[in-house]
Design an enzyme around this catalytic site. Structure first.
Site, mmCIF file in Angstrom:
data_model
loop_
_atom_site.group_PDB
_atom_site.id
_atom_site.type_symbol
_atom_site.label_atom_id
_atom_site.label_comp_id
_atom_site.label_asym_id
_atom_site.label_seq_id
_atom_site.Cartn_x
_atom_site.Cartn_y
_atom_site.Cartn_z
ATOM 1 N N LYS A 255 -7.554 -27.483 -71.562
ATOM 2 C CA LYS A 255 -8.027 -26.098 -71.593
ATOM 3 C C LYS A 255 -9.355 -25.963 -70.856
ATOM 4 O O LYS A 255 -9.533 -25.066 -70.025
ATOM 5 C CB LYS A 255 -8.186 -25.610 -73.034
ATOM 6 C CG LYS A 255 -8.504 -24.126 -73.132
ATOM 7 C CD LYS A 255 -9.275 -23.770 -74.369
ATOM 8 C CE LYS A 255 -10.767 -23.935 -74.134
ATOM 9 N NZ LYS A 255 -11.603 -23.405 -75.215
ATOM 10 N N ASP B 281 -6.386 -20.761 -74.943
ATOM 11 C CA ASP B 281 -7.238 -20.899 -76.125
ATOM 12 C C ASP B 281 -6.513 -20.244 -77.299
ATOM 13 O O ASP B 281 -5.335 -19.877 -77.201
ATOM 14 C CB ASP B 281 -8.616 -20.269 -75.884
ATOM 15 C CG ASP B 281 -8.564 -18.759 -75.716
ATOM 16 O OD1 ASP B 281 -7.445 -18.179 -75.695
ATOM 17 O OD2 ASP B 281 -9.637 -18.145 -75.617
#
Length: 204
Positions: A117, A135
């Site tokens: 991420k 997220d």
């Protein structure tokens, strides 16, 4: 096509989405994204504003001991691991990348504290690369809109990459973050003002 409708309505809501972390160079961005794990961007910006006044390059950051850095980032949470990773990451940047943040997803993920991420955020934001960073907001919204059916961030990322054209990824991930942060919130979502309420899995 459902994806065209989603893109169209997200463009109406967030025509020019921006990363809400404040930074002046790629290194500051990378540190800020590491600090943002399990922490709000608002809190990170308060902490990083002070931190970056003196420590905004890997060389300067390494002038701090782990304890000193922990003290400066304490309010971001998980400060012990974050301080450890930021210092190790800074050391690796100097030793392996001439002190520069690499413009490569695989290289970014070799750095301490940088998972998929974080790498996707930095690659997309700093280098305008095509990437979707998943997220908690993106994961929640993608499931509620029926785009994916998974609790796994990597599976969510792969699913979104299949649905949406590559040229849209960078902007789309920011739009989904903002949509999840301000409209499709985890608690008390603003369903009455949501343009997708007819297709929301949560309301079905």
């Amino acid at each position: 096509m459902q994806e065209n409708v989603i893109v169209e309505k997200l463009n109406d809501l967030f025509p020019d989405p921006k990363c809400e972390l404040q930074y002046k160079n790629n290194y500051e961005l990378l540190v800020a994204v590491i600090l943002s794990a399990q922490c709000t961007d608002k809190r990170v910006n308060i902490v990083s504003e002070e931190l970056f006044k003196e420590y905004n390059t890997p060389q300067k950051m390494l002038l701090l001991s782990q304890e000193q850095l922990e003290d400066k980032i304490h309010s971001c949470g998980f400060y012990h691991n974050k301080a450890k990773n930021i210092l190790a990451m800074s050391k690796s940047l100097i030793e392996k990348f001439d002190g520069e943040v690499p413009n490569d997803l695989d290289a970014l993920q070799t750095l301490a504290g940088v998972g998929r991420k974080t790498a996707n955020v930095v690659y997309s934001e700093a280098f305008k690369g095509d990437a979707i960073a998943v997220d908690t907001h993106v994961l929640r919204v993608s499931n509620r809109l029926g785009l994916v059916k998974t609790d796994n961030p990597l599976e969510c990322e792969k699913g979104l990459m299949k649905v949406f054209d590559k040229s849209l990824w960078g902007k789309l991930h920011l739009q989904l973050v903002h949509f999840g942060r301000y409209v499709c919130k985890a608690q008390k979502p603003s369903c009455e003002e949501c343009p997708f309420k007819e297709r929301c899995v949560k309301n079905s």
